[in-house]
Design an enzyme around this catalytic site. Structure first.
Site, mmCIF file in Angstrom:
data_model
loop_
_atom_site.group_PDB
_atom_site.id
_atom_site.type_symbol
_atom_site.label_atom_id
_atom_site.label_comp_id
_atom_site.label_asym_id
_atom_site.label_seq_id
_atom_site.Cartn_x
_atom_site.Cartn_y
_atom_site.Cartn_z
ATOM 1 N N HIS A 97 -0.109 -8.296 2.889
ATOM 2 C CA HIS A 97 -0.252 -6.927 2.381
ATOM 3 C C HIS A 97 0.529 -5.994 3.307
ATOM 4 O O HIS A 97 0.263 -5.937 4.510
ATOM 5 C CB HIS A 97 -1.727 -6.541 2.354
ATOM 6 C CG HIS A 97 -1.994 -5.220 1.703
ATOM 7 N ND1 HIS A 97 -1.860 -5.021 0.342
ATOM 8 C CD2 HIS A 97 -2.391 -4.024 2.218
ATOM 9 C CE1 HIS A 97 -2.173 -3.771 0.050
ATOM 10 N NE2 HIS A 97 -2.491 -3.138 1.163
ATOM 11 N N PHE A 155 -1.051 5.584 15.792
ATOM 12 C CA PHE A 155 -1.910 4.887 14.835
ATOM 13 C C PHE A 155 -2.831 3.891 15.548
ATOM 14 O O PHE A 155 -4.005 3.750 15.201
ATOM 15 C CB PHE A 155 -1.073 4.144 13.797
ATOM 16 C CG PHE A 155 -0.357 5.034 12.821
ATOM 17 C CD1 PHE A 155 -0.950 6.198 12.355
ATOM 18 C CD2 PHE A 155 0.912 4.712 12.364
ATOM 19 C CE1 PHE A 155 -0.297 7.022 11.454
ATOM 20 C CE2 PHE A 155 1.578 5.532 11.459
ATOM 21 C CZ PHE A 155 0.963 6.690 11.010
ATOM 22 N N ASP A 192 -13.247 7.753 6.271
ATOM 23 C CA ASP A 192 -13.326 8.332 7.608
ATOM 24 C C ASP A 192 -14.405 9.406 7.670
ATOM 25 O O ASP A 192 -14.561 10.204 6.742
ATOM 26 C CB ASP A 192 -11.981 8.949 8.009
ATOM 27 C CG ASP A 192 -10.887 7.902 8.127
ATOM 28 O OD1 ASP A 192 -11.233 6.751 8.476
ATOM 29 O OD2 ASP A 192 -9.716 8.219 7.866
ATOM 30 N N GLU A 195 0.845 -1.192 0.000
ATOM 31 C CA GLU A 195 0.000 0.000 0.000
ATOM 32 C C GLU A 195 0.880 1.241 0.000
ATOM 33 O O GLU A 195 1.833 1.342 0.769
ATOM 34 C CB GLU A 195 -0.900 0.035 1.244
ATOM 35 C CG GLU A 195 -1.751 1.306 1.314
ATOM 36 C CD GLU A 195 -2.559 1.426 2.591
ATOM 37 O OE1 GLU A 195 -3.544 0.670 2.712
ATOM 38 O OE2 GLU A 195 -2.205 2.247 3.460
#
Length: 295
Positions: free
Chosen positions: A273, A223, A120, A28
């Site tokens: 991922h 995070f 979001d 990503e």
């Protein structure tokens, strides 16, 4: 280590060597905000391309400028690498007409894999009851897109409970989602329990674990608060006193990711991922071990 343990380790390592080409890696990235960050992004993409990712996803910003950059970066990655690229697409603050136009444009330009997300909730965004499920249905109405959706082994922060969160994922799969990519996590057992629950409830798609290589433990803690991700106690202990020693932190972070992947692989997971944060150093080292060496 006795002879029996040595034999088991040799057999496990040989299995990894034999099956390493069957491991699927994806990355990503996010659209850069300036020229300097754009150079960093392309440097990372070029370096990580050697691992021939199954796809690379590109995140989708909360405003039109960032969304335009997503589209531009997606096209450039596809043209530059030839690999499959999956743009993120959110629906919380866009009309159906806008989303259909974006989807048609992607399809016309050969971009047929989309990561469908709600997005979001922004303070200035009106409360609109539109979710990723609605976006999956909309995309399938436009064309036969290959669709990835999000999954949450530790439950979405806004979910009523674990069961409703699981049923939400099932609804997205029933609507046409082809795979799920999880929020990052550090509790392997939590992921495995979640994967088993998915299969028991008829969610028969790949549940790809999201791997977050640790670059900076303080940022990771930030995070984790936003994403409802638990950081195990041992990690707090092992990173204590390393706030100003990022090189050592990266080495430890790499070791943690490799151990996680080793356990997941042993449990039959073959897809990983990586949330790169547009960095290649620690991700490259992990993938090099994963694809070229044995654990």
């Amino acid at each position: 280590m006795n002879n029996v343990d040595k034999t088991k380790k040799q057999m496990f390592n040989q299995n990894l060597l034999d099956l390493r080409d069957k491991i699927n890696i994806s990355f990503e990235f996010f659209p850069p905000k300036n020229v300097s960050l754009e150079k960093k992004l392309w440097s990372s993409i070029d370096k990580l391309s050697v691992f021939k990712p199954v796809f690379s996803s590109v995140t989708y910003g909360a405003n039109s400028g960032e969304r335009d950059r997503t589209y531009t970066i997606v096209k450039e990655i596809k043209e530059r690498t030839g690999f499959s690229v999956a743009p993120h697409l959110t629906c919380i603050d866009a009309t159906d007409e806008e989303l259909k136009m974006i989807a048609k444009n992607y399809w016309k330009n050969g971009i047929k894999h989309i990561v469908a997300l709600r997005g979001d909730q922004l303070k200035q965004t009106k409360k609109i009851k539109r979710y990723a499920l609605n976006l999956v249905k909309l995309l399938k109405d436009v064309a036969d897109f290959d669709i990835s959706v999000a999954a949450y082994p530790e439950v979405h922060p806004e979910a009523k409970d674990a069961l409703s969160d699981l049923m939400n994922l099932k609804s997205k799969v029933d609507a046409g989602a082809n795979r799920a990519i999880t929020q990052f996590f550090f509790d392997v057992e939590c992921y495995l329990r979640f994967r088993d629950l998915c299969f028991k409830n008829g969610i028969n798609i790949k549940i790809i674990p999201g791997i977050f290589p640790i670059f900076d433990f303080q940022k990771l803690k930030q995070f984790s608060k936003m994403t409802n991700v638990n950081i195990p106690r041992f990690m707090h202990q092992i990173f204590e006193g390393l706030d100003n020693d990022l090189e050592t932190s990266k080495i430890i972070g790499s070791h943690i990711s490799i151990n996680m992947i080793k356990k997941l692989y042993f449990e039959g997971v073959k897809d990983f991922h990586f949330y790169t944060l547009n960095r290649s150093d620690i991700v490259y080292s992990i993938c090099h071990i994963l694809r070229q060496k044995t654990f």
